[in-house]
Design an enzyme around this catalytic site. Structure first.
Site, PDB file in Angstrom:
ATOM      1  CD  GLU A 169      -2.810  -1.315   2.453  1.00 37.56           C
ATOM      2  OE1 GLU A 169      -2.240  -0.675   3.413  1.00 37.56           O
ATOM      3  OE2 GLU A 169      -3.668  -2.063   2.438  1.00 37.56           O
ATOM      4  CD  GLU A 289      -3.762  -6.023   3.451  1.00 37.18           C
ATOM      5  OE1 GLU A 289      -4.246  -5.180   4.194  1.00 37.18           O
ATOM      6  OE2 GLU A 289      -2.244  -6.199   3.294  1.00 37.18           O
TER       7      GLU A 289
END
Length: 646
Positions: A169, A289
């Site tokens: 990320e 996720e």
């Protein structure tokens, strides 16, 4: 030879020449070994020596073969192994014992005929060194390339079951989790391209390995999806896109007390635009996720898990459950049992896996074909057909029975109104300097606050009024929020305390007054019609539902609610200016008049009970990584543009 690195590896395995779509098709369901090889510690006090010492940093035991066997036993056939590298590097060289430990854990899964993803994990994020920014870009790019040169070379002989994910990320220097600058999006795309180029040059099976590239912050907002650029690749059809989505975030994260998630649509609203974007780029997409923490609400989490994975599976999206052994724990890594088997069972069944909460899961038609075999004919995912909405239309002759909307939610109607890229409506610009009465087209009556006291929970109804002499509880002020939405303030009290509010995004949700709290349940958009009227749509329903008079009633006291757009006049409203907001003070005349009790009807259902809401609680203060682990990753912005931590 790489300096300081043991380069011997497994002998070259047979590598099937599979496409990215074939790999996604072969994956049933995935699990994350979170907070293990991705652990790091700020001010750690130097090199800890043992790789297992890093794995223990955040309270989990080091990974074992027994853990991976337990995961595979359920029917899960893909494991994402997040890896943080920079705490185990000397200069630009990865320590050999760290690479060996990563290989050991990878082999636990590969030997189980399981797909494996490894990545560059907490090197990104709030505390990472790798940023999507032009500041210090060249030095960061070179370090990033060096990591992938070493990792790709070390694992180059592994077969198609091993996948590389460029970075986790990645965010900018200001820790924006969405809506960064154009230059930062471009740097994000450049790093993806460097990753692909580096792996392809590393030799062995990497020449045709399937690779995974993420959006900025792995986010699913329209800006992140549209600014993602597919890397150029030397081989076709070998790239998968990855996003992460914990939604609705106040339900998913422990920092909030929400134990319910609102409407079903709130759970999966991001999926269609995500699939559409990557389909246009010729890329399958996975959710790397997702998850929701336990708040003593297991039955609700089971339902949420079912809705999330059912909608993902219908769209051909494979999901990887985030399990960090802490807030998002699922596997008891010491006792080798499952904390919440019913939640996991709900997820697995939507991917065709039957599992009773313990023991071995089974799949009627396994998708993970034993290797090596001939390359199967790819079966491209096709979206399920969406039924064409059939809006209610009144008959030419009125009937004695009152109109009642259907109970089945529908997609956004195809009505010719102008749309944004994400499918929501383009709203009208409303003059914020005016005071308005809001008149229902069907009944001719006006939006009315059913009470005189300034307090949360006052119900909203319709009532007769005169535009020449309106009651203060029938006059309203609008203030723009963002993205075309407005707060609609009641002029009760000081005119700046109570706003129109809908309880949630579901059909039939009650409209009342509440203190402004910044939540999207208080955001309304005025969608203009050609005749000068408006449909007032709600952000809580993602523009799918309108403010309406219940059952199209025309008498005083009829309740105001939210319901799916169906083109009936009871969902259309006129804005009638009755004064100027700036500098206007209320006169004694427009006080609220007590209302007589509305006559009961046998066909009218009881009005929803209005639950008083507390004012919004302060946003949690970010805390350092380490004991608090991954919380700092989940920045979002509300529609006012203010950042917060869900």
């Amino acid at each position: 030879m790489l300096a300081g690195i043991r380069t011997e590896s497994v002998s070259a395995a047979t590598m099937r020449d599979v496409t990215a779509q074939e790999v996604v098709n072969a994956i049933d369901f995935g699990w994350n070994l979170g907070n293990d090889l991705d652990c790091f510690e700020e001010n750690a006090g130097g090199y800890k020596g043992s790789p297992q010492a890093y794995e223990r940093l955040w309270g989990n035991p080091p990974a074992t073969k027994a853990m991976i066997d337990k995961v595979k036993e359920t029917g899960i056939n893909a494991i994402r192994i997040p890896v943080t590298w920079y705490h185990n590097m000397e200069g630009t060289n990865i320590r050999s014992n760290w690479l060996s430990r990563v290989k050991e854990v990878v082999d636990y899964a590969i030997d189980n005929d399981t797909y494996v993803i490894i990545n560059v994990h907490h090197d990104t994020g709030v505390h990472g060194w790798l940023k999507a920014t032009t500041s210090n870009a060249y030095q960061n790019e070179q370090k990033f390339v060096k990591i992938w040169e070493q990792v790709a070379s070390y694992f180059k002989n592994y077969d198609e079951h091993l996948l590389f994910e460029g970075y986790n990320e990645i965010i900018d220097n200001s820790s924006n989790w969405n809506d960064t600058s154009y230059e930062n999006y471009q740097e994000c795309n450049k790093l993806n391209q460097l990753f692909v180029d580096t792996v392809r040059k590393s030799g062995g099976n990497n020449a045709k390995r399937v690779l995974i590239t993420n959006t900025y912050a792995a986010a699913v907002q329209t800006s992140e999806l549209n600014n993602f650029k597919k890397p150029t690749d030397s081989v076709p059809n070998k790239l998968i896109a990855e996003v992460h989505c914990y939604t609705p975030y106040k339900f998913c994260f422990k920092e909030y007390s929400d134990t319910h998630y609102g409407s079903d649509y709130d759970v999966y609203e991001f999926m269609d635009r995500t699939v559409s974007r990557f389909k246009s780029l010729g890329m399958p997409v996975i959710i790397g996720e997702f998850g929701a923490v336990d708040k003593g609400n297991t039955s609700t989490r089971v339902k949420w898990a079912d809705i999330y994975t059912k909608n993902a599976a219908q769209r051909g999206i494979k999901c990887f459950l985030w399990d960090d052994g802490g807030d998002f724990k699922m596997l008891n890594r010491n006792g080798l049992s499952w904390y919440y088997p019913d939640v996991l069972k709900a997820m697995l069944k939507n991917y065709g896996i039957t599992w009773n909460g313990y023991g071995k899961g089974t799949k009627d038609h396994p998708t993970n074909t034993p290797r090596p075999t001939a390359t199967p004919t790819p079966q491209p995912w096709r979206p399920t057909a969406t039924p064409t909405p059939q809006p209610w239309r009144p008959t030419a002759t009125p009937t004695p029975q009152p109109w009642r909307p259907t109970a089945t939610p529908t997609p956004l109607p195809q009505d010719g109104h102008e749309r944004n890229e994400d499918g929501t409506y383009v709203g009208a610009e409303i003059d914020e300097s005016k005071i308005y009465m809001i008149q229902n087209v069907n009944s001719g009556k006006y939006l009315d606050a059913a009470g005189q006291n300034v307090q949360s929970g006052i119900n909203v109804q319709q009532w007769d009024a005169s535009t020449a002499n309106p009651g203060i509880n029938q006059t309203w002020i609008v203030k723009k929020v963002n993205w075309g939405y407005y707060y609609i303030y009641s002029r009760l009290g000081d005119g700046s305390s109570l706003v129109l509010n809908v309880n949630d995004g579901n059909n039939g949700s009650n409209i009342n007054l509440d203190y402004k709290n910044g939540q999207s349940t208080q955001y309304f958009k005025f969608v203009p019609n050609q005749d000068g009227t408006y449909e007032i749509v709600t952000r809580a329903s993602r523009d799918r539902s309108c403010v309406e008079i219940i059952n199209a009633y025309t008498d005083n006291g009829a309740n105001v609610q939210q319901y799916q757009w169906n083109n009936h006049p009871c969902q259309r409203w006129r804005l009638i200016p009755v004064g100027d907001h700036q500098g206007m003070t209320p006169t004694p005349k427009p006080t609220a008049t007590p209302r007589p009790t509305a006559t009961p009807r046998p066909t009218n259902t009881p009005q929803p009970t209005v639950t008083q809401r507390p004012t919004s609680t302060p946003r949690p203060t970010p805390t350092p990584a380490g004991a608090e682990r991954r919380r700092l990753r989940y920045h979002r912005i509300d529609l006012d543009g203010e950042p917060f931590l869900p």
